[in-house]
Design an enzyme around this catalytic site. Sequence first.
Site, PDB file in Angstrom:
ATOM      1  CG  ASN A  87      -1.782   0.940   1.089  1.00 18.04           C
ATOM      2  OD1 ASN A  87      -1.860   1.926   0.685  1.00 18.04           O
ATOM      3  ND2 ASN A  87      -2.772   1.070   2.152  1.00 18.04           N
ATOM      4  NE  ARG A  94      -6.154   1.382  -0.290  1.00 18.98           N
ATOM      5  CZ  ARG A  94      -6.231   2.652   0.275  1.00 18.98           C
ATOM      6  NH1 ARG A  94      -5.237   3.088   0.865  1.00 18.98           N
ATOM      7  NH2 ARG A  94      -7.355   3.194   0.254  1.00 18.98           N
ATOM      8  CG  HIS A 125     -13.100   3.115   2.302  1.00 18.30           C
ATOM      9  ND1 HIS A 125     -14.027   4.345   2.831  1.00 18.30           N
ATOM     10  CD2 HIS A 125     -11.848   3.602   2.858  1.00 18.30           C
ATOM     11  CE1 HIS A 125     -13.301   5.051   3.418  1.00 18.30           C
ATOM     12  NE2 HIS A 125     -12.107   4.627   3.284  1.00 18.30           N
ATOM     13  N   GLY A 185     -13.836   5.045   9.479  1.00 14.13           N
ATOM     14  CA  GLY A 185     -12.401   5.150   9.940  1.00 14.13           C
ATOM     15  C   GLY A 185     -12.033   6.663   9.872  1.00 14.13           C
ATOM     16  CG  ASN A 186      -8.645  10.244   9.761  1.00 13.89           C
ATOM     17  OD1 ASN A 186      -9.455  10.930  10.173  1.00 13.89           O
ATOM     18  ND2 ASN A 186      -7.493  10.502   9.405  1.00 13.89           N
ATOM     19  NE  ARG A 209     -10.891  12.729   2.198  1.00  9.39           N
ATOM     20  CZ  ARG A 209     -10.574  11.354   2.104  1.00  9.39           C
ATOM     21  NH1 ARG A 209     -11.600  10.631   2.652  1.00  9.39           N
ATOM     22  NH2 ARG A 209      -9.518  10.771   1.847  1.00  9.39           N
ATOM     23  CG  ASP A 226      -8.460   9.669  18.002  1.00 15.95           C
ATOM     24  OD1 ASP A 226      -9.561   9.020  18.421  1.00 15.95           O
ATOM     25  OD2 ASP A 226      -7.374   9.202  17.824  1.00 15.95           O
ATOM     26  N   GLY A 258     -16.034   2.415  13.613  1.00  9.40           N
ATOM     27  CA  GLY A 258     -17.139   1.481  13.697  1.00  9.40           C
ATOM     28  C   GLY A 258     -16.629   0.278  14.433  1.00  9.40           C
ATOM     29  CD  GLU A 310      -9.293  -1.024   3.636  1.00 10.61           C
ATOM     30  OE1 GLU A 310      -8.929  -0.531   4.946  1.00 10.61           O
ATOM     31  OE2 GLU A 310      -9.454  -0.352   2.782  1.00 10.61           O
TER      32      GLU A 310
HETATM   33  P1  AMP Z   1      -8.933   3.971  10.448  1.00 12.19           P
HETATM   34  O1  AMP Z   1      -8.812   4.952   9.434  1.00 12.19           O
HETATM   35  O2  AMP Z   1      -9.882   2.659  10.147  1.00 12.19           O
HETATM   36  O3  AMP Z   1      -7.593   3.477  11.010  1.00 12.19           O
HETATM   37  O4  AMP Z   1      -9.614   4.628  11.877  1.00 12.19           O
HETATM   38  C1  AMP Z   1      -8.785   5.616  12.590  1.00 12.19           C
HETATM   39  C2  AMP Z   1      -9.965   6.451  13.516  1.00 12.19           C
HETATM   40  O5  AMP Z   1     -10.591   5.503  14.400  1.00 12.19           O
HETATM   41  C3  AMP Z   1      -9.170   7.206  14.430  1.00 12.19           C
HETATM   42  O6  AMP Z   1      -9.190   8.528  13.937  1.00 12.19           O
HETATM   43  C4  AMP Z   1     -10.335   7.218  15.622  1.00 12.19           C
HETATM   44  O7  AMP Z   1     -11.046   8.262  15.400  1.00 12.19           O
HETATM   45  C5  AMP Z   1     -10.743   5.913  15.648  1.00 12.19           C
HETATM   46  N1  AMP Z   1     -10.535   4.987  16.699  1.00 12.19           N
HETATM   47  C6  AMP Z   1      -9.623   4.392  16.943  1.00 12.19           C
HETATM   48  N2  AMP Z   1      -9.631   3.562  18.040  1.00 12.19           N
HETATM   49  C7  AMP Z   1     -10.550   4.095  18.570  1.00 12.19           C
HETATM   50  C8  AMP Z   1     -11.226   3.694  20.058  1.00 12.19           C
HETATM   51  N3  AMP Z   1     -10.973   2.964  20.636  1.00 12.19           N
HETATM   52  N4  AMP Z   1     -12.551   4.561  20.179  1.00 12.19           N
HETATM   53  C9  AMP Z   1     -12.912   5.359  19.365  1.00 12.19           C
HETATM   54  N5  AMP Z   1     -12.459   5.711  18.297  1.00 12.19           N
HETATM   55  C10 AMP Z   1     -11.486   5.030  17.730  1.00 12.19           C
END
Ligand code: AMP
Length: 417
Positions: free
Chosen positions: A22, A104, A193, A223-224, A254, A295, A345, A397
């Site tokens: 990736n 990817r 995604h 996710g982010n 975004r 976050d 999620g 992924e």
């Molecule tokens: P991803 O892009 O799938 O890696 O998701 C990243 C985002 O997941 C982070 O910016 C957080 O907002 C959220 N996140 C990760 N761990 C937790 C958690 N334990 N509780 C709530 N949100 C989380």
Amino acid sequence: MTAHAPSEGTQAVTATRVLVLNSGSSSVKYQLLDMRDSSRLATGLVERIGERASRLVHTPAHGERRERTEQVADHAAALKAVAEELRQDGLGIESPELAAFGHRVVHGGPKFTEPTVVDDDVLAEIERLVPLAPLHSPANITGIRTARALRPDLPQVAVFDTAFHATMPESAYRYAVDVRTADAYDVRRYGFHGTSHAYVSRRAAELLGKDPSEVNVIVLHLGNGASASAVAGGRCVDTSMGLTPLEGLVMGTRSGDIDPAVIFHLARVGGMSVDEIDELLNKRSGLTGLCGDNDMREIRRRIDAGDAAARLAFDIYIHRLKKYIGAYTAVLGRVDAVVFTAGVGENAAEVREAAVAGLDTLGIAVDAGRNTVRSDVPRLVSPDGSRVAVAVVPTDEELEIARQTFALVGEDRTVDA
Ligand code: AMP
């Protein structure tokens, strides 16, 4: 390459490993998987490529995690460093057990609707699509070129983030914009995604004990970046991201959906340039724009401390999510499962609870006890006997990229060693 009997003095080796890459603008994440049992042999990343202090982290399945900081000039140097790390663990990319590289690739445009073995023509077409994903595609292309230079004999497979959404009907993917103008510039909904939506919708069907062809699922990848999809019988029929990943849900930075006239207004009245508005909507909007944090953990902490801006950001995030659950319920007609995945999620029970609050009339609800149990396996969080299952399915992924890569090239990979 064709399967064949070993020549004299050699031994037949079935190549079952896939190296998933990736490649981002300043980073390369990688995973080496063995597709006999989908196990990880090693994972790692090189980040801050091009800076003086690049960082390499390598974790073999059987061995100590290694981390070092040194200058990695470019993607070619990064891949060489990855190859060297793998070699130290006896997993070198020169091994006859390596079947392929799986890359990817963020944008497949209108043409790439399946994983594709990259040749010169494919590479040229991916290059033609760079204007659709100017931040991501150049790095993806560099990753493919570099891997090809290291193992020119091996298939390089491009797995597109957009491909799973290629089954959307035209009524879902076409914007109501002048047809000739839209077609001249490849303007339509593509969705992103895709490997996550494909993996998670399939795993959700497994969780329900059904074949994917039998179930209708709403997948919420939070996710982010965040996107929703409506998957009917294993095929995507609608998704929230569009020409680019900017459309749809509220995300970390975004905006998701806005009236496009906001852009004209900011240009005409605010005197902002197109690039400034692009940066505003992609980097300084969403949760960050609303409350200064992207976050969800920090936002929850601030809400608990009584912070009004964090509360409002959360409420706007949830309001949008709920609208998409309602919209995709209408699109699908019958919904068997609502599935949460990705960082928010999978981890934020409060988000899941708030997103389905008040949807009892649609048969969608969570069980408070189940929803708050922390776990990293696919699980149901709805009450027994619910009309619609609500599930949490951790996304993977890299495994999906490896699976699709191996499905395309794996069978014939018996070689002499
Ligand atoms: P991803 O892009 O799938 O890696 O998701 C990243 C985002 O997941 C982070 O910016 C957080 O907002 C959220 N996140 C990760 N761990 C937790 C958690 N334990 N509780 C709530 N949100 C989380």
